[in-house]
Design a protein around this motif. Sequence first.
Motif, PDB file in Angstrom:
ATOM      1  N   GLY A 100       0.723  -1.244   0.018  1.00  0.00           N
ATOM      2  CA  GLY A 100       0.097  -0.013   0.130  1.00  0.00           C
ATOM      3  C   GLY A 100       1.011   1.462   0.031  1.00  0.00           C
ATOM      4  N   MET A 101       2.094   1.271   0.003  1.00  0.00           N
ATOM      5  CA  MET A 101       3.258   2.097  -0.186  1.00  0.00           C
ATOM      6  C   MET A 101       2.958   2.698  -1.535  1.00  0.00           C
ATOM      7  N   ARG A 102       2.795   4.042  -1.812  1.00  0.00           N
ATOM      8  CA  ARG A 102       2.614   4.559  -2.996  1.00  0.00           C
ATOM      9  C   ARG A 102       3.527   5.810  -3.370  1.00  0.00           C
ATOM     10  N   ILE A 103       3.719   6.023  -4.453  1.00  0.00           N
ATOM     11  CA  ILE A 103       4.776   7.048  -4.928  1.00  0.00           C
ATOM     12  C   ILE A 103       3.810   8.224  -5.074  1.00  0.00           C
ATOM     13  N   THR A 104       4.142   9.513  -4.333  1.00  0.00           N
ATOM     14  CA  THR A 104       3.365  10.469  -4.344  1.00  0.00           C
ATOM     15  C   THR A 104       3.740  11.521  -5.582  1.00  0.00           C
ATOM     16  N   GLN A 105       2.773  12.381  -5.911  1.00  0.00           N
ATOM     17  CA  GLN A 105       3.130  13.256  -6.876  1.00  0.00           C
ATOM     18  C   GLN A 105       3.153  14.843  -6.193  1.00  0.00           C
ATOM     19  N   ASN A 106       4.253  15.427  -6.238  1.00  0.00           N
ATOM     20  CA  ASN A 106       4.251  16.900  -5.699  1.00  0.00           C
ATOM     21  C   ASN A 106       4.714  17.714  -6.477  1.00  0.00           C
ATOM     22  N   ASP A 107       4.561  19.013  -5.969  1.00  0.00           N
ATOM     23  CA  ASP A 107       4.956  20.459  -6.697  1.00  0.00           C
ATOM     24  C   ASP A 107       6.451  20.239  -7.111  1.00  0.00           C
TER      25      ASP A 107
END
Length: 289
Positions: A100-107
């Motif tokens: 369930g650990m996901r790669i986030t998308q950030n500024d």
Amino acid sequence: MSSIRIENFNLKYTVESAQPLTFFGNTNPSGDAVSYPCENDLVTVYQQKDRLSYFSNILPNTKLKNEVVTRFGLSDNLNKIYEEIGTDKFMKESISRYSGMRITQNDHWETTLCFILSQFNNVKRIRGIVKNLMNMYGEIGFHFRDGREMSFRSFPTPEAIAAQSVSSLMQCGAGFRAKYIKATAEMCADSFDLKRLRDKSYPDAKEELLELPGVGDKVADCILLMGYKKLGAFPIDTWVKRIVERTYFKGRKQSLRKIHNFAEERFGRYAGYAQQYIFWHGRSLKMIA
DNA sequence: ACCCAGGCGGGCG
DNA sequence: CGCCCGCATGGG
């Protein structure tokens, strides 16, 4: 407060896995809720099993939902990703342990600043430096929740960082990285267009990021992975290097180029996901020296 | 008192 | 290229 159903998602693992939200977000002690500044407001996200709730004062509901889905990588097909990177016992164990650990998308800019600060540093201190920079140079905003008003600070812009002296940035604890973040902020406030890299290929975008002071091979890959969602990026730090050498090369030392080639061939388009699971599982097994 | 932290830039052969 | 070094700072 709205909510959506989710599966294969663990907010705690995702937020605490040294991604940008680890540095500029605020989590509760149990790790199932996080608040973070976004578009002049504070967004709060809370997980209860297969329900993800989210809240904001000013973002319209559809826009807020899109922000949350994008930010936390909720449209990534984790079953497919696990299938492609689960190539061996080590990877399967890792996936099971951190499911369930996901790669986030950030500024783009926020990610760039966070990872320049991450070099030769530890998570606790990175977080402290980022918080100091926000408190010192971020815009103040106000947020209303349950009839109460609270203030928060936004993430400082490139212009705000560029306007500071190196010594005042050092007072935030940035140390020898102060000169890097000032120089990079100046470039990003001037002619270096981070947004433009979005439409470039992974190798082309990486080549351009490497022009920024304080951005080397590892930091560039982190920015591409968590700021641009280029899932083929494979950040190689001392841990990943050692774990990969030990697990896949019988402990023999390999050059960065060899390891990049290995990651591309073995994990392909989802190498970035593989890296995140390799790092955390390797560390939990204390795969030191 | 030491040692280390998810590297990078610069100088060298 | 590959290797080596210095680097600010706070916590173990």
